[in-house]
Design a protein around this motif. Structure first.
Motif, PDB file in Angstrom:
ATOM      1  N   ASN A   1       0.965  -1.158   0.045  1.00 52.25           N
ATOM      2  CA  ASN A   1       0.090  -0.021   0.033  1.00 52.25           C
ATOM      3  C   ASN A   1       0.930   1.379  -0.055  1.00 52.25           C
ATOM      4  O   ASN A   1       0.203   2.508  -0.033  1.00 52.25           O
ATOM      5  CB  ASN A   1      -1.183  -0.054   1.170  1.00 52.25           C
ATOM      6  CG  ASN A   1      -0.297  -0.074   2.410  1.00 52.25           C
ATOM      7  OD1 ASN A   1       0.824   0.092   2.513  1.00 52.25           O
ATOM      8  ND2 ASN A   1      -1.139   0.108   3.577  1.00 52.25           N
TER       9      ASN A   1
ATOM     10  N   VAL B   1      -2.171  -4.214  -9.357  1.00 55.74           N
ATOM     11  CA  VAL B   1      -3.405  -4.264  -8.702  1.00 55.74           C
ATOM     12  C   VAL B   1      -3.506  -5.713  -8.099  1.00 55.74           C
ATOM     13  O   VAL B   1      -4.014  -5.855  -6.930  1.00 55.74           O
ATOM     14  CB  VAL B   1      -4.480  -4.016  -9.814  1.00 55.74           C
ATOM     15  CG1 VAL B   1      -5.696  -4.378  -9.204  1.00 55.74           C
ATOM     16  CG2 VAL B   1      -4.412  -2.581 -10.281  1.00 55.74           C
ATOM     17  N   ASN B   2      -3.293  -6.647  -8.925  1.00 56.20           N
ATOM     18  CA  ASN B   2      -3.134  -7.836  -8.064  1.00 56.20           C
ATOM     19  C   ASN B   2      -2.338  -8.037  -6.877  1.00 56.20           C
ATOM     20  O   ASN B   2      -2.950  -9.193  -6.164  1.00 56.20           O
ATOM     21  CB  ASN B   2      -3.018  -9.063  -9.138  1.00 56.20           C
ATOM     22  CG  ASN B   2      -4.136  -9.262 -10.313  1.00 56.20           C
ATOM     23  OD1 ASN B   2      -5.198  -8.826 -10.132  1.00 56.20           O
ATOM     24  ND2 ASN B   2      -3.758 -10.034 -11.427  1.00 56.20           N
TER      25      ASN B   2
ATOM     26  N   HIS C   1      -0.705   0.324  -5.812  1.00 52.76           N
ATOM     27  CA  HIS C   1      -1.424   1.250  -6.427  1.00 52.76           C
ATOM     28  C   HIS C   1      -0.968   1.310  -7.763  1.00 52.76           C
ATOM     29  O   HIS C   1       0.249   1.209  -7.944  1.00 52.76           O
ATOM     30  CB  HIS C   1      -1.301   2.634  -5.695  1.00 52.76           C
ATOM     31  CG  HIS C   1      -1.736   2.855  -4.319  1.00 52.76           C
ATOM     32  ND1 HIS C   1      -3.113   3.070  -4.077  1.00 52.76           N
ATOM     33  CD2 HIS C   1      -1.111   2.593  -3.163  1.00 52.76           C
ATOM     34  CE1 HIS C   1      -3.078   2.980  -2.749  1.00 52.76           C
ATOM     35  NE2 HIS C   1      -1.879   2.959  -2.257  1.00 52.76           N
TER      36      HIS C   1
ATOM     37  N   LYS D   1     -10.067  -5.307 -17.944  1.00 54.29           N
ATOM     38  CA  LYS D   1      -9.874  -3.912 -17.479  1.00 54.29           C
ATOM     39  C   LYS D   1     -11.071  -3.329 -16.518  1.00 54.29           C
ATOM     40  O   LYS D   1     -10.896  -2.850 -15.496  1.00 54.29           O
ATOM     41  CB  LYS D   1     -10.095  -3.064 -18.783  1.00 54.29           C
ATOM     42  CG  LYS D   1      -8.976  -2.221 -19.256  1.00 54.29           C
ATOM     43  CD  LYS D   1      -9.065  -1.300 -20.384  1.00 54.29           C
ATOM     44  CE  LYS D   1      -8.862  -1.854 -21.808  1.00 54.29           C
ATOM     45  NZ  LYS D   1      -8.932  -0.785 -22.791  1.00 54.29           N
TER      46      LYS D   1
ATOM     47  N   LYS E   1     -12.475  -4.981 -14.526  1.00 56.09           N
ATOM     48  CA  LYS E   1     -12.437  -5.860 -12.967  1.00 56.09           C
ATOM     49  C   LYS E   1     -11.407  -4.935 -12.174  1.00 56.09           C
ATOM     50  O   LYS E   1     -11.497  -5.143 -10.697  1.00 56.09           O
ATOM     51  CB  LYS E   1     -11.938  -7.258 -13.009  1.00 56.09           C
ATOM     52  CG  LYS E   1     -13.008  -8.236 -13.561  1.00 56.09           C
ATOM     53  CD  LYS E   1     -12.289  -9.705 -13.437  1.00 56.09           C
ATOM     54  CE  LYS E   1     -11.082  -9.632 -14.250  1.00 56.09           C
ATOM     55  NZ  LYS E   1     -10.458 -10.967 -14.138  1.00 56.09           N
ATOM     56  N   MET E   2     -10.565  -4.393 -12.722  1.00 59.08           N
ATOM     57  CA  MET E   2      -9.381  -3.560 -11.949  1.00 59.08           C
ATOM     58  C   MET E   2      -9.808  -2.162 -11.401  1.00 59.08           C
ATOM     59  O   MET E   2     -10.537  -1.433 -12.238  1.00 59.08           O
ATOM     60  CB  MET E   2      -8.245  -3.409 -13.096  1.00 59.08           C
ATOM     61  CG  MET E   2      -7.555  -4.727 -13.075  1.00 59.08           C
ATOM     62  SD  MET E   2      -6.064  -4.282 -13.982  1.00 59.08           S
ATOM     63  CE  MET E   2      -6.444  -3.729 -15.722  1.00 59.08           C
ATOM     64  N   GLN E   3      -9.250  -1.995 -10.138  1.00 59.86           N
ATOM     65  CA  GLN E   3      -9.222  -0.776  -9.485  1.00 59.86           C
ATOM     66  C   GLN E   3      -7.953  -0.223  -9.749  1.00 59.86           C
ATOM     67  O   GLN E   3      -6.795  -0.470  -9.300  1.00 59.86           O
ATOM     68  CB  GLN E   3      -9.273  -0.937  -7.953  1.00 59.86           C
ATOM     69  CG  GLN E   3     -10.604  -1.512  -7.697  1.00 59.86           C
ATOM     70  CD  GLN E   3     -11.521  -0.440  -7.364  1.00 59.86           C
ATOM     71  OE1 GLN E   3     -11.228   0.560  -7.136  1.00 59.86           O
ATOM     72  NE2 GLN E   3     -12.949  -0.712  -7.372  1.00 59.86           N
ATOM     73  N   TYR E   4      -7.817   0.947 -10.585  1.00 60.17           N
ATOM     74  CA  TYR E   4      -6.603   1.973 -10.875  1.00 60.17           C
ATOM     75  C   TYR E   4      -7.003   2.851 -11.268  1.00 60.17           C
ATOM     76  O   TYR E   4      -8.103   3.444 -11.410  1.00 60.17           O
ATOM     77  CB  TYR E   4      -5.712   1.007 -12.044  1.00 60.17           C
ATOM     78  CG  TYR E   4      -6.366   1.116 -13.396  1.00 60.17           C
ATOM     79  CD1 TYR E   4      -7.192  -0.125 -13.983  1.00 60.17           C
ATOM     80  CD2 TYR E   4      -6.048   1.837 -14.263  1.00 60.17           C
ATOM     81  CE1 TYR E   4      -7.646  -0.129 -15.066  1.00 60.17           C
ATOM     82  CE2 TYR E   4      -6.490   1.691 -15.580  1.00 60.17           C
ATOM     83  CZ  TYR E   4      -7.398   0.802 -15.908  1.00 60.17           C
ATOM     84  OH  TYR E   4      -7.956   0.707 -17.004  1.00 60.17           O
ATOM     85  N   HIS E   5      -5.837   3.979 -11.146  1.00 60.04           N
ATOM     86  CA  HIS E   5      -6.288   5.118 -11.644  1.00 60.04           C
ATOM     87  C   HIS E   5      -5.528   5.451 -12.944  1.00 60.04           C
ATOM     88  O   HIS E   5      -4.800   5.097 -13.617  1.00 60.04           O
ATOM     89  CB  HIS E   5      -5.364   6.170 -10.677  1.00 60.04           C
ATOM     90  CG  HIS E   5      -5.496   5.932  -9.354  1.00 60.04           C
ATOM     91  ND1 HIS E   5      -6.419   6.353  -8.512  1.00 60.04           N
ATOM     92  CD2 HIS E   5      -4.781   5.333  -8.534  1.00 60.04           C
ATOM     93  CE1 HIS E   5      -6.351   6.231  -7.305  1.00 60.04           C
ATOM     94  NE2 HIS E   5      -5.490   5.459  -7.183  1.00 60.04           N
ATOM     95  N   GLU E   6      -6.521   6.284 -13.656  1.00 59.26           N
ATOM     96  CA  GLU E   6      -6.097   6.593 -15.313  1.00 59.26           C
ATOM     97  C   GLU E   6      -6.054   8.208 -15.262  1.00 59.26           C
ATOM     98  O   GLU E   6      -6.636   8.929 -14.901  1.00 59.26           O
ATOM     99  CB  GLU E   6      -7.278   6.132 -15.903  1.00 59.26           C
ATOM    100  CG  GLU E   6      -7.241   6.360 -17.810  1.00 59.26           C
ATOM    101  CD  GLU E   6      -6.720   4.865 -18.312  1.00 59.26           C
ATOM    102  OE1 GLU E   6      -7.213   4.025 -17.971  1.00 59.26           O
ATOM    103  OE2 GLU E   6      -6.584   5.436 -19.452  1.00 59.26           O
TER     104      GLU E   6
END
Lengths: 242, 242
Positions: B170, B187-188, B192, B212, B214-219
């Motif tokens: 984290n 992510v997995n 971050h 895509k 399913k994933m939690q990420y910033h764009e």
């Protein structure tokens, strides 16, 4: 580094396993491919000259060697080499990249013998992908606590490795077949070096007799002699600490 | 890791500097070389197919790409390609390996802005020698505390990097243009990830819309937006520790 007392690092190609012999074999295959085009037999010299010229662009390793073989073949045949023959050169290179690893004599026993008393490491230069693949296929990777694949072996690189592993130079020993890469820079930073000559060593890895004469290093004729040498070299240090 | 609080890692090719565009340029040069031999224009597909087939032998990087271009040229011309043309393909590859590094927009300012507050790292995959050379030529190497050149970017590789640097997931953020290599595995493992799409991304690095979603990420759309995002993401952690 917070575990064992001494770090023994091994070069990989032609120290742990056969390597140069496969380059020589490839060179012979190239020779038989381009032979019919040639009047003279300067292939060996021209290939080495091409490899040296390309080193600053390609670095060490099989992929750069394949490209140098192709360029040499084009040059030496005055561009007459055929597409099918160039494909054969690439296939020779692919064989080099995928063939089984042949451990050298006494390597397996020696590594097994040493791993309980010393931290073992591999320091090898060349293509990252190819070296990782060879280490994985060698079957002995698990006995090495640290593995470093570097693009060049010089004093700076060795000093960085010692720093990263928090180990003094007098507690570090490098074992390898190349005086230029495994011995000279290691001696220069005040660490121990053991030279075990290979049957054949690439011209690029050779150094002059003058440089050889100046250096303090150990010379063994086979890997099996290493444990006894280690006892002798590091016994003093160990006694002093008791 | 005993210095700053958070480790921000950057992919290099097409995140810090231009890369894929040079591959596309090389592909166009290959096309104009083999064009006269061809009835159809399936070069792009055949080259990609060859690259994919060769990936397990050559790994990533320009040298493998040159060899795949040569093999494709031989195959697609039914071995009619000439030695002089193959030399031109090699020269295209050599240009790729030696051309100046073009930093992407806002990279330099962002790195300078972040280096005081965060530990910065480069994690890049490909040829060791080529990547080291690019990092050295980039002019920004000194701003990165750690540099890792790896042969593949997967969960295991990222976990090893975190372990080696003694940092919790984290407190780690990966910034890159490849969903497959820079985002998905990060992510997995619960770290971050920030996706900054490049103008063009190699087919091999693309993932499905299903993955895509399913994933939690910033764009982000540009590197200049990164400092504000970092403030936002890590402010909570910092407050909690005060």
């Amino acid at each position: 580094m917070n575990s064992k007392k001494f770090l023994i690092a091994f070069d990989a190609d032609d120290t742990l396993w056969v390597n140069e012999a496969f380059y020589n074999e490839a060179e012979q295959k190239l020779e038989s491919l381009v032979g019919p085009y040639l009047k003279t037999s300067l292939l060996k010299e021209q290939l080495y000259e091409m490899e040296t010229r390309n080193l600053s662009i390609f670095g060490y390793g099989v992929k750069g060697f394949i490209l140098s073989m192709i360029e040499t073949a084009i040059e030496i045949t005055s561009e007459q080499i055929k597409g099918s023959e160039i494909q054969q050169i690439i296939d020779v290179g692919k064989d080099m990249l995928t063939q089984p690893i042949k451990l050298l004599l006494e390597v397996q026993e020696t590594i097994l013998h040493l791993e309980n008393e010393y931290d073992l490491m591999i320091i090898t230069k060349g293509d990252l992908f190819d070296q990782e693949s060879k280490i994985a296929r060698s079957g002995i990777a698990d006995h090495f606590r640290f593995i470093e694949i570097v693009s060049e072996k010089n004093e700076e690189v060795y000093l960085n490795i010692l720093k990263k592993n928090e180990i003094d130079s007098n507690r570090f020993m490098m074992v390898g077949n190349s005086l230029k890469s495994d011995i000279l820079p290691v001696v220069n930073i005040g660490a121990h070096a053991v030279h075990i000559p290979a049957d054949t060593t690439w011209q690029h890895e050779q150094i002059s007799d003058f440089e050889k004469a100046k250096m303090q290093y150990h010379e063994l004729t086979s890997m099996g002699q290493l444990p006894a040498l280690l006892d002798q070299v590091f016994r003093n240090n160990q006694n002093r600490e008791k």
